[in-house]
Enzyme design. Structure first.
Site, mmCIF file in Angstrom:
data_model
loop_
_atom_site.group_PDB
_atom_site.id
_atom_site.type_symbol
_atom_site.label_atom_id
_atom_site.label_comp_id
_atom_site.label_asym_id
_atom_site.label_seq_id
_atom_site.Cartn_x
_atom_site.Cartn_y
_atom_site.Cartn_z
ATOM 1 N N PRO A 54 19.352 -61.316 8.045
ATOM 2 C CA PRO A 54 20.071 -62.426 8.691
ATOM 3 C C PRO A 54 20.809 -61.978 9.958
ATOM 4 O O PRO A 54 22.032 -62.062 10.058
ATOM 5 C CB PRO A 54 21.035 -62.886 7.596
ATOM 6 C CG PRO A 54 21.335 -61.633 6.825
ATOM 7 C CD PRO A 54 20.051 -60.850 6.844
ATOM 8 N N CYS A 55 20.062 -61.508 10.940
ATOM 9 C CA CYS A 55 20.651 -60.974 12.171
ATOM 10 C C CYS A 55 21.396 -62.043 12.977
ATOM 11 O O CYS A 55 22.243 -61.710 13.802
ATOM 12 C CB CYS A 55 19.575 -60.341 13.036
ATOM 13 S SG CYS A 55 18.786 -58.931 12.240
#
Length: 98
Positions: A54-55
């Site tokens: 989940p950058c």
């Protein structure tokens, strides 16, 4: 790049809960590399080669979104992250605190 370092960074990113964000510097401090916020950014720019992380939940110290990544705002808003303006999250209300 050191594979162990890459996975250290990505494992921290993986822990950021939905609806919260962390800063590059915060992640650097968590892995014991306080002055390496840019390194964190470089690793995240290549994260897709290591799996799905989940950058979108990582922003700069002022809450600014990554330049050139239009989808980041949409992804964060879908998670309920409050925005301060078009390019900044409201860090006061969504910063991930350990």
């Amino acid at each position: 790049m050191d594979e162990q370092l890459v996975y250290e960074i990505l494992s921290v990113v993986e822990e950021i809960p939905e609806g919260k964000v962390a800063t590059y510097g915060q992640i650097a401090r968590l892995i014991g590399r306080e002055k390496n916020a840019r390194l964190v950014g470089r690793v995240l720019s290549m994260a897709e080669y290591y799996g799905s992380y989940p950058c979108q939940r990582v922003v700069n110290h002022a809450g600014r979104l990554a330049p050139g990544w239009k989808e980041q705002r949409e992804l964060l808003e879908a998670e309920g992250v409050p925005m301060k303006d078009a390019s900044h999250v409201d860090l006061k209300n969504c910063r991930w605190e350990l």
